[in-house]
Scaffold this motif. Sequence first.
Motif, PDB file in Angstrom:
ATOM      1  N   LEU A 125       0.817  -1.219   0.000  1.00 43.33           N
ATOM      2  CA  LEU A 125       0.000   0.000   0.000  1.00 43.33           C
ATOM      3  C   LEU A 125       0.850   1.269   0.000  1.00 43.33           C
ATOM      4  N   TYR A 126       2.056   1.190   0.560  1.00 39.42           N
ATOM      5  CA  TYR A 126       2.864   2.395   0.752  1.00 39.42           C
ATOM      6  C   TYR A 126       3.221   3.082  -0.568  1.00 39.42           C
ATOM      7  N   LYS A 127       3.407   2.306  -1.623  1.00 41.08           N
ATOM      8  CA  LYS A 127       3.826   2.893  -2.901  1.00 41.08           C
ATOM      9  C   LYS A 127       2.755   3.795  -3.508  1.00 41.08           C
ATOM     10  N   PHE A 128       1.529   3.701  -2.995  1.00 38.09           N
ATOM     11  CA  PHE A 128       0.439   4.532  -3.524  1.00 38.09           C
ATOM     12  C   PHE A 128       0.277   5.852  -2.758  1.00 38.09           C
ATOM     13  N   ILE A 129       1.061   6.030  -1.693  1.00 41.53           N
ATOM     14  CA  ILE A 129       0.937   7.263  -0.910  1.00 41.53           C
ATOM     15  C   ILE A 129       1.405   8.469  -1.729  1.00 41.53           C
ATOM     16  N   LEU A 158      14.003  -2.362   5.003  1.00 41.83           N
ATOM     17  CA  LEU A 158      13.425  -1.350   4.127  1.00 41.83           C
ATOM     18  C   LEU A 158      12.182  -1.934   3.459  1.00 41.83           C
ATOM     19  N   ILE A 159      11.022  -1.310   3.689  1.00 45.42           N
ATOM     20  CA  ILE A 159       9.768  -1.778   3.118  1.00 45.42           C
ATOM     21  C   ILE A 159       9.501  -1.113   1.769  1.00 45.42           C
ATOM     22  N   TYR A 160       9.773   0.193   1.705  1.00 47.44           N
ATOM     23  CA  TYR A 160       9.530   0.930   0.470  1.00 47.44           C
ATOM     24  C   TYR A 160      10.341   2.214   0.488  1.00 47.44           C
ATOM     25  N   GLU A 161      10.794   2.652  -0.681  1.00 45.06           N
ATOM     26  CA  GLU A 161      11.449   3.951  -0.765  1.00 45.06           C
ATOM     27  C   GLU A 161      10.983   4.681  -2.019  1.00 45.06           C
ATOM     28  N   ASN A 162      10.901   6.014  -1.914  1.00 45.70           N
ATOM     29  CA  ASN A 162      10.443   6.854  -3.006  1.00 45.70           C
ATOM     30  C   ASN A 162      11.444   7.983  -3.197  1.00 45.70           C
ATOM     31  N   LYS A 163      11.982   8.099  -4.402  1.00 48.71           N
ATOM     32  CA  LYS A 163      12.957   9.148  -4.710  1.00 48.71           C
ATOM     33  C   LYS A 163      12.382  10.095  -5.754  1.00 48.71           C
ATOM     34  N   GLU A 164      12.178  11.329  -5.356  1.00 53.57           N
ATOM     35  CA  GLU A 164      11.735  12.343  -6.306  1.00 53.57           C
ATOM     36  C   GLU A 164      12.930  12.913  -7.080  1.00 53.57           C
ATOM     37  N   PHE A 169       8.175  10.112  11.023  1.00 51.25           N
ATOM     38  CA  PHE A 169       6.745   9.940  11.265  1.00 51.25           C
ATOM     39  C   PHE A 169       6.584   8.608  11.993  1.00 51.25           C
ATOM     40  N   THR A 170       6.251   8.686  13.286  1.00 53.14           N
ATOM     41  CA  THR A 170       6.382   7.506  14.144  1.00 53.14           C
ATOM     42  C   THR A 170       5.113   7.148  14.913  1.00 53.14           C
ATOM     43  N   SER A 171       3.985   7.760  14.577  1.00 56.88           N
ATOM     44  CA  SER A 171       2.736   7.432  15.263  1.00 56.88           C
ATOM     45  C   SER A 171       1.608   7.370  14.240  1.00 56.88           C
ATOM     46  N   GLU A 172       0.476   6.828  14.653  1.00 61.29           N
ATOM     47  CA  GLU A 172      -0.687   6.780  13.767  1.00 61.29           C
ATOM     48  C   GLU A 172      -1.114   8.189  13.362  1.00 61.29           C
ATOM     49  N   ARG A 173      -1.034   9.134  14.324  1.00 58.98           N
ATOM     50  CA  ARG A 173      -1.390  10.514  14.028  1.00 58.98           C
ATOM     51  C   ARG A 173      -0.442  11.110  12.987  1.00 58.98           C
ATOM     52  N   GLU A 174       0.841  10.821  13.113  1.00 61.32           N
ATOM     53  CA  GLU A 174       1.826  11.353  12.170  1.00 61.32           C
ATOM     54  C   GLU A 174       1.723  10.684  10.800  1.00 61.32           C
ATOM     55  N   LEU A 175       1.356   9.401  10.762  1.00 64.82           N
ATOM     56  CA  LEU A 175       1.091   8.737   9.484  1.00 64.82           C
ATOM     57  C   LEU A 175      -0.055   9.441   8.765  1.00 64.82           C
ATOM     58  N   LYS A 176      -1.095   9.756   9.518  1.00 67.50           N
ATOM     59  CA  LYS A 176      -2.243  10.482   8.959  1.00 67.50           C
ATOM     60  C   LYS A 176      -1.798  11.845   8.419  1.00 67.50           C
ATOM     61  N   ASP A 177      -0.938  12.548   9.170  1.00 67.69           N
ATOM     62  CA  ASP A 177      -0.438  13.846   8.722  1.00 67.69           C
ATOM     63  C   ASP A 177       0.412  13.699   7.458  1.00 67.69           C
ATOM     64  N   PHE A 178       1.217  12.647   7.399  1.00 69.76           N
ATOM     65  CA  PHE A 178       2.070  12.404   6.230  1.00 69.76           C
ATOM     66  C   PHE A 178       1.213  12.191   4.979  1.00 69.76           C
ATOM     67  N   ILE A 179       0.118  11.452   5.128  1.00 69.73           N
ATOM     68  CA  ILE A 179      -0.774  11.176   3.997  1.00 69.73           C
ATOM     69  C   ILE A 179      -1.554  12.433   3.612  1.00 69.73           C
ATOM     70  N   GLY A 180      -2.057  13.169   4.616  1.00 68.53           N
ATOM     71  CA  GLY A 180      -2.836  14.364   4.336  1.00 68.53           C
ATOM     72  C   GLY A 180      -4.128  14.027   3.617  1.00 68.53           C
ATOM     73  N   TYR A 181      -4.411  14.718   2.518  1.00 71.06           N
ATOM     74  CA  TYR A 181      -5.612  14.440   1.730  1.00 71.06           C
ATOM     75  C   TYR A 181      -5.591  12.979   1.295  1.00 71.06           C
ATOM     76  N   VAL A 182      -6.715  12.297   1.452  1.00 69.94           N
ATOM     77  CA  VAL A 182      -6.785  10.869   1.128  1.00 69.94           C
ATOM     78  C   VAL A 182      -7.050  10.731  -0.371  1.00 69.94           C
ATOM     79  N   ASP A 183      -5.980  10.525  -1.113  1.00 69.14           N
ATOM     80  CA  ASP A 183      -6.059  10.542  -2.575  1.00 69.14           C
ATOM     81  C   ASP A 183      -6.677   9.297  -3.177  1.00 69.14           C
ATOM     82  N   ASN A 184      -6.534   8.156  -2.516  1.00 71.79           N
ATOM     83  CA  ASN A 184      -6.895   6.904  -3.178  1.00 71.79           C
ATOM     84  C   ASN A 184      -7.266   5.820  -2.155  1.00 71.79           C
ATOM     85  N   LEU A 185      -7.693   4.682  -2.682  1.00 73.66           N
ATOM     86  CA  LEU A 185      -8.106   3.552  -1.842  1.00 73.66           C
ATOM     87  C   LEU A 185      -6.964   3.005  -0.983  1.00 73.66           C
ATOM     88  N   PRO A 186      -5.751   2.796  -1.491  1.00 72.33           N
ATOM     89  CA  PRO A 186      -4.674   2.291  -0.630  1.00 72.33           C
ATOM     90  C   PRO A 186      -4.389   3.191   0.567  1.00 72.33           C
TER      91      PRO A 186
END
Length: 202
Positions: A38-42, A64-70, A110-127
């Motif tokens: 699911l992480y790759k869809f964030i 390492l579960i997933y990494e994203n390089k802009e 980002f180390t808590s459920e609240r911070e995960l939510k903040d990292f995601i922000g607007y819920v763009d998609n199903l994942p």
Amino acid sequence: MKIMLMFSILFSNLIFSQIIVPSDYIKIPDTLRSRNDLYKFIIPNQKYEYWKVMRKDDTLEEKLIYENKEVKNIKYVKTHSSEKGFFRECLPGWCFTYITAYQNKKPKYFTSERELKDFIGYVDNLPEALLLARTYNLLFDYKNPIGGSFKIDKDFIYLYLAKFENCPVSREAFYVKINRKTGVLEYESKGIYYKTSDCYLS
């Protein structure tokens, strides 16, 4: 005694069959079964040059579960690992997940459920919605639409998910509504739709 047992089974099946998923809901694709997929869809709430998802366990080993390089071919200073995270599990030991994201080559954790939510922000998609639901221990049952269906409109993502119990083995259906703008999640139980006498203790 046999009559009572048969009646109990029939009555239980009748209760389980009362849970009906509306016809405008779609079954969640089986490809979204694994949380690690699911992480790759964030799409993060802010712009990061680089971010990664790590899993740490009680042996202090990290994976390492997933990494994203802009930004391609950019080097980052190795950072200290986090001592806390979300999705705490792996009993009787422990493990957790956390995210490290870089802005201007500086790390932010980002180390808590609240911070995960903040990292995601607007819920763009199903994942992203499924990840938020997992912070409430609401999971996707790929075997039954009662615990694995969804629909999306411009303001909300609606889900039918499940909570699993191991002793006795059971699955309880939940109706979930997620505000895409705020990430606020509401849910209500729709009842148990699967139950056996089996008991599994970890």
